[in-house]
Design a protein around this motif. Structure first.
Motif, PDB file in Angstrom:
ATOM      1  N   ARG A  13       0.826  -1.218   0.000  1.00 17.13           N
ATOM      2  CA  ARG A  13       0.000   0.000   0.000  1.00 17.13           C
ATOM      3  C   ARG A  13       0.858   1.265   0.000  1.00 17.13           C
ATOM      4  N   LEU A  14       1.990   1.208   0.667  1.00 15.31           N
ATOM      5  CA  LEU A  14       2.864   2.384   0.737  1.00 15.31           C
ATOM      6  C   LEU A  14       3.626   2.633  -0.562  1.00 15.31           C
ATOM      7  N   TYR A  15       3.904   1.580  -1.295  1.00 13.71           N
ATOM      8  CA  TYR A  15       4.734   1.706  -2.500  1.00 13.71           C
ATOM      9  C   TYR A  15       4.203   2.751  -3.486  1.00 13.71           C
ATOM     10  N   PRO A  16       2.935   2.688  -3.919  1.00 14.67           N
ATOM     11  CA  PRO A  16       2.491   3.698  -4.882  1.00 14.67           C
ATOM     12  C   PRO A  16       2.441   5.118  -4.299  1.00 14.67           C
ATOM     13  N   ILE A  17       2.247   5.221  -2.999  1.00 19.18           N
ATOM     14  CA  ILE A  17       2.215   6.544  -2.364  1.00 19.18           C
ATOM     15  C   ILE A  17       3.592   7.196  -2.452  1.00 19.18           C
ATOM     16  N   PHE A  18       4.624   6.448  -2.103  1.00 20.40           N
ATOM     17  CA  PHE A  18       5.976   7.009  -2.153  1.00 20.40           C
ATOM     18  C   PHE A  18       6.464   7.180  -3.592  1.00 20.40           C
ATOM     19  N   LYS A  19       6.061   6.293  -4.477  1.00 13.21           N
ATOM     20  CA  LYS A  19       6.431   6.428  -5.892  1.00 13.21           C
ATOM     21  C   LYS A  19       5.865   7.736  -6.449  1.00 13.21           C
ATOM     22  N   GLU A  20       4.614   8.016  -6.135  1.00 10.27           N
ATOM     23  CA  GLU A  20       3.971   9.267  -6.578  1.00 10.27           C
ATOM     24  C   GLU A  20       4.657  10.473  -5.937  1.00 10.27           C
ATOM     25  N   GLU A  21       5.025  10.346  -4.682  1.00  8.35           N
ATOM     26  CA  GLU A  21       5.691  11.455  -3.986  1.00  8.35           C
ATOM     27  C   GLU A  21       7.034  11.789  -4.630  1.00  8.35           C
ATOM     28  N   VAL A  22       7.773  10.790  -5.039  1.00  8.77           N
ATOM     29  CA  VAL A  22       9.050  11.022  -5.723  1.00  8.77           C
ATOM     30  C   VAL A  22       8.823  11.829  -6.999  1.00  8.77           C
ATOM     31  N   TYR A  23       7.854  11.422  -7.798  1.00  2.00           N
ATOM     32  CA  TYR A  23       7.565  12.139  -9.044  1.00  2.00           C
ATOM     33  C   TYR A  23       6.993  13.522  -8.780  1.00  2.00           C
ATOM     34  N   GLU A  97      11.164  -0.877  -1.896  1.00  2.00           N
ATOM     35  CA  GLU A  97      11.505  -1.774  -3.006  1.00  2.00           C
ATOM     36  C   GLU A  97      12.393  -2.917  -2.530  1.00  2.00           C
ATOM     37  N   GLN A  98      13.289  -2.617  -1.603  1.00  2.00           N
ATOM     38  CA  GLN A  98      14.133  -3.683  -1.039  1.00  2.00           C
ATOM     39  C   GLN A  98      13.270  -4.672  -0.258  1.00  2.00           C
ATOM     40  N   ALA A  99      12.319  -4.142   0.521  1.00  2.00           N
ATOM     41  CA  ALA A  99      11.438  -5.020   1.293  1.00  2.00           C
ATOM     42  C   ALA A  99      10.565  -5.883   0.379  1.00  2.00           C
ATOM     43  N   MET A 100      10.254  -5.370  -0.793  1.00  2.00           N
ATOM     44  CA  MET A 100       9.444  -6.117  -1.754  1.00  2.00           C
ATOM     45  C   MET A 100      10.291  -7.127  -2.524  1.00  2.00           C
ATOM     46  N   GLY A 101      11.599  -7.059  -2.355  1.00  2.00           N
ATOM     47  CA  GLY A 101      12.488  -7.998  -3.022  1.00  2.00           C
ATOM     48  C   GLY A 101      12.764  -7.659  -4.475  1.00  2.00           C
ATOM     49  N   LEU A 102      12.595  -6.389  -4.854  1.00  2.00           N
ATOM     50  CA  LEU A 102      12.782  -6.005  -6.251  1.00  2.00           C
ATOM     51  C   LEU A 102      14.252  -5.966  -6.668  1.00  2.00           C
ATOM     52  N   PHE A 103      15.159  -5.961  -5.693  1.00  2.00           N
ATOM     53  CA  PHE A 103      16.584  -5.953  -6.008  1.00  2.00           C
ATOM     54  C   PHE A 103      17.195  -7.348  -5.875  1.00  2.00           C
ATOM     55  N   GLY A 104      16.398  -8.307  -5.431  1.00  2.00           N
ATOM     56  CA  GLY A 104      16.869  -9.680  -5.308  1.00  2.00           C
ATOM     57  C   GLY A 104      16.613 -10.450  -6.586  1.00  2.00           C
ATOM     58  N   GLY A 105      17.205 -11.601  -6.683  1.00  3.70           N
ATOM     59  CA  GLY A 105      17.017 -12.441  -7.859  1.00  3.70           C
ATOM     60  C   GLY A 105      15.592 -12.980  -7.954  1.00  3.70           C
ATOM     61  N   LEU A 106      15.067 -13.030  -9.156  1.00  5.02           N
ATOM     62  CA  LEU A 106      13.728 -13.572  -9.383  1.00  5.02           C
ATOM     63  C   LEU A 106      13.836 -15.044  -9.750  1.00  5.02           C
ATOM     64  N   PRO A 107      13.090 -15.894  -9.075  1.00  6.03           N
ATOM     65  CA  PRO A 107      13.157 -17.322  -9.394  1.00  6.03           C
ATOM     66  C   PRO A 107      12.715 -17.583 -10.838  1.00  6.03           C
ATOM     67  N   GLY A 108      13.466 -18.420 -11.523  1.00  5.56           N
ATOM     68  CA  GLY A 108      13.113 -18.785 -12.892  1.00  5.56           C
ATOM     69  C   GLY A 108      13.557 -17.773 -13.931  1.00  5.56           C
ATOM     70  N   HIS A 109      14.268 -16.732 -13.523  1.00  5.65           N
ATOM     71  CA  HIS A 109      14.751 -15.718 -14.463  1.00  5.65           C
ATOM     72  C   HIS A 109      16.270 -15.602 -14.393  1.00  5.65           C
ATOM     73  N   ASP A 110      16.941 -16.733 -14.297  1.00  4.81           N
ATOM     74  CA  ASP A 110      18.401 -16.774 -14.221  1.00  4.81           C
ATOM     75  C   ASP A 110      18.930 -15.908 -13.080  1.00  4.81           C
ATOM     76  N   ASP A 111      18.125 -15.785 -12.029  1.00  7.01           N
ATOM     77  CA  ASP A 111      18.492 -15.013 -10.845  1.00  7.01           C
ATOM     78  C   ASP A 111      18.809 -13.549 -11.147  1.00  7.01           C
ATOM     79  N   HIS A 112      18.224 -13.013 -12.207  1.00  2.26           N
ATOM     80  CA  HIS A 112      18.372 -11.590 -12.494  1.00  2.26           C
ATOM     81  C   HIS A 112      17.342 -10.823 -11.680  1.00  2.26           C
ATOM     82  N   ALA A 113      17.763  -9.729 -11.082  1.00  2.00           N
ATOM     83  CA  ALA A 113      16.862  -8.902 -10.288  1.00  2.00           C
ATOM     84  C   ALA A 113      15.945  -8.098 -11.204  1.00  2.00           C
ATOM     85  N   LEU A 114      14.785  -7.760 -10.700  1.00  2.00           N
ATOM     86  CA  LEU A 114      13.861  -6.921 -11.452  1.00  2.00           C
ATOM     87  C   LEU A 114      14.452  -5.520 -11.635  1.00  2.00           C
ATOM     88  N   TYR A 115      15.071  -5.005 -10.585  1.00  2.00           N
ATOM     89  CA  TYR A 115      15.732  -3.701 -10.644  1.00  2.00           C
ATOM     90  C   TYR A 115      17.234  -3.916 -10.517  1.00  2.00           C
TER      91      TYR A 115
END
Length: 152
Positions: A13-23, A97-115
């Protein structure tokens, strides 16, 4: 387990609020730069194009120069404040984003992070504040020269 689900829901719930605040804060920085630049260009046009402005004595010229400088510093202060808030929102967004795991490896994607990892620190090298302040400083200098030059 329920506590983890609540935390995850809060982060989502906080993610889109802070994303909008940055922009929004970045947009405010650009908006105040445009307003400040427009104001300074308007003052420059008045000083250069209005015949009565050419006949001002030294005291009114100094007062006009001081007012112009104060106006420019006010705009710069507002922009700096928006930049500071932008940085705070960006820091918090990265934590989310770190808490959401967006910088960690994604399973099934050769461990490439989303960000990419460098996104976590890229905001610390942001030079936009210097660019905005440089524009206003240059315009302020031009206006001050136009105001003070005929009295020299």
């Amino acid at each position: 387990m329920a506590l983890d689900d609540e935390r995850h829901e809060t982060v989502l719930r906080l993610y889109p609020i802070f994303k909008e605040e940055v922009y929004r804060r970045r947009n405010e920085m650009m908006r105040w730069t445009a307003i400040g630049a427009g104001s300074l260009v308007a003052i420059l046009n008045i000083v250069l194009l209005v015949p009565a402005a050419h006949s001002l004595s030294t005291t009114p010229r100094l007062l006009l120069a001081c007012a112009t400088l104060l106006l420019a510093l006010t705009y710069m202060g507002i922009i700096w404040q928006q930049h500071h808030r932008h940085q705070q929102a960006k820091q918090q967004l990265i934590k989310i984003e770190q808490a959401m795991g967006l910088f960690g490896g994604l399973p099934g994607h050769d461990d490439h992070a989303l960000y990419p990892d460098d996104w976590q620190n890229a905001w610390t090298h942001d030079s936009s504040l210097l660019q905005y302040l440089a524009v206003l400083t240059l315009l302020t200098s031009i206006v001050l020269v136009a105001i003070l030059l005929p009295s020299l």
